[in-house]
Design an enzyme around this catalytic site. Structure first.
Site, PDB file in Angstrom:
ATOM      1  N   TYR A  70      15.076  -9.905 -12.824  1.00 46.74           N
ATOM      2  CA  TYR A  70      15.057  -9.348 -14.047  1.00 46.74           C
ATOM      3  C   TYR A  70      13.846  -9.467 -14.757  1.00 46.74           C
ATOM      4  O   TYR A  70      13.310  -8.419 -15.366  1.00 46.74           O
ATOM      5  CB  TYR A  70      16.307 -10.231 -14.664  1.00 46.74           C
ATOM      6  CG  TYR A  70      16.440  -9.797 -16.352  1.00 46.74           C
ATOM      7  CD1 TYR A  70      16.699  -8.491 -16.621  1.00 46.74           C
ATOM      8  CD2 TYR A  70      16.165 -10.587 -17.124  1.00 46.74           C
ATOM      9  CE1 TYR A  70      16.618  -7.938 -18.030  1.00 46.74           C
ATOM     10  CE2 TYR A  70      15.827 -10.289 -18.676  1.00 46.74           C
ATOM     11  CZ  TYR A  70      16.279  -9.040 -18.978  1.00 46.74           C
ATOM     12  OH  TYR A  70      16.523  -8.538 -20.419  1.00 46.74           O
ATOM     13  N   ALA A  71      13.048 -10.690 -14.914  1.00 50.47           N
ATOM     14  CA  ALA A  71      12.007 -10.762 -15.661  1.00 50.47           C
ATOM     15  C   ALA A  71      10.996 -10.120 -14.932  1.00 50.47           C
ATOM     16  O   ALA A  71      10.069  -9.476 -15.826  1.00 50.47           O
ATOM     17  CB  ALA A  71      11.564 -12.269 -15.589  1.00 50.47           C
TER      18      ALA A  71
END
Length: 340
Positions: free
Chosen positions: A151-152
């Site tokens: 996600y990051a």
């Protein structure tokens, strides 16, 4: 102003759309209403946006044709892009969803902004991009080269993609690194929502890293105020920026990154105590090891944000939690169950 808000049925997108309508803007909302969490909550948010100046279009970012038609028909001057697949832990088991939504989808947004000459693209990033960085507070002048979740990584890729378009095509882009946003109409997968539900239902709450966490909790109204102040302020090339000593959050292109946080990391146990005080109940706590992809502390340096907007997030934890609980018990009932 004609403003397109993607992810308008999501937590932040809904609140921003509502504020823009209240301020007199014409808003087009785009959302795929996916089932990452209960769709009924998203539909109830949309009901709150019932306004003659609001147009809703259901569609996916990956659908190039649908997105292009909306851009060409609505002709936005500004795009506020929040649509994405959210969630750190979910990305561990559903990686392809994040690439399609957050990378391919963002490319489609950038392409439409480029070809239609959008004045300003504001897009959501996340404090999760700071990853393994331990230098506090987190600053946009620090490199973010070590994300610890996909996600990051997709959100960092958004920042890099935006810079490329700012440099190549002069598209003004502003990235916003949000720090643990909470408040009414929040996401069910977020801590405050899960904790409130569990306490009301008499179930234990799970605290990872044995509760030794700190978060820069940021109330939704402070997030919205920062965004609406940034909308009329597209970034300009920074004349002091140097490729010999490159600052990551700025550029010789019309590109800027801001942290939006409360500038006040709160121990998770203090957060829970404030919630218990508001509910008048004591939480049953289950202590667990640190989850993969989680960071132990977040802390936002908001110096640049204040310089540009004159605004600093200021809602206290007790005030923000109180407003959330009031909304939650009104929406779901005091027993914690969904409304009938």
């Amino acid at each position: 102003m004609h403003i397109l808000v993607t992810g308008c049925a999501g937590f932040i997108g809904f609140h921003v759309s509502k504020r823009l309508l209240e301020d007199g803007h014409v808003v087009a909302g785009f959302d795929n209403l996916n089932d990452y969490y209960e769709v009924s909550l998203k539909r109830d948010r949309l009901k709150q946006l019932d306004h003659p100046n609001f147009l809703f279009v259901q569609g996916s970012l990956e659908d190039q044709g649908a997105l292009k038609r909306l851009f060409e028909q609505f002709r936005p001057q500004t795009v506020v892009h929040f649509a994405a697949q959210a969630g750190v832990r979910h990305s561990l088991d559903h990686p392809h969803t994040y690439i399609q939504s957050n990378v391919v989808g963002f490319l489609n947004v950038l392409e439409n902004c480029r070809h239609l000459g959008i004045r300003h693209l504001i897009y959501a990033s996340t404090s999760s991009v700071y990853g393994l960085n331990k230098t506090m507070p987190f600053s946009t002048e620090q490199p973010v080269d070590h994300p610890i979740s996909l996600y990051a990584a997709t959100k960092k890729s958004n920042e890099l993609m935006a810079h490329a378009y700012s440099h190549l095509f002069g598209l003004p882009t502003t990235g916003l690194r949000f720090f643990t946003v909470y408040g009414p109409w929040g996401r069910p997968d977020m801590a405050l929502f899960r904790f409130t539900q569990a306490i009301l239902e008499g179930k234990p709450i799970q605290l990872f890293n044995y509760g030794r966490m700190k978060r820069d909790f940021t109330y939704i109204d402070d997030i919205v105020e920062s965004i609406v102040r940034l909308i009329p302020l597209p970034p300009k090339p920074d004349s002091n920026w140097s490729g010999e000593l490159p600052i990551p959050g700025a550029s010789s292109a019309p590109y800027k990154i801001y942290n939006i946080g409360n500038h006040n990391p709160v121990p998770l146990m203090d957060f829970i105590m404030a919630l218990e005080e508001k509910l008048g109940l004591t939480a049953s706590i289950e202590l667990l090891p640190l989850q993969p992809g989680d960071v132990t502390e977040t802390y936002a340096d908001v110096t640049d944000l204040f310089k540009v907007t004159g605004f600093k997030p200021r809602t206290s934890i007790r005030e923000g939690i109180g407003r959330f609980v009031d909304w939650y018990t009104d929406y779901y009932g005091k027993d914690g169950g969904p409304k009938k």
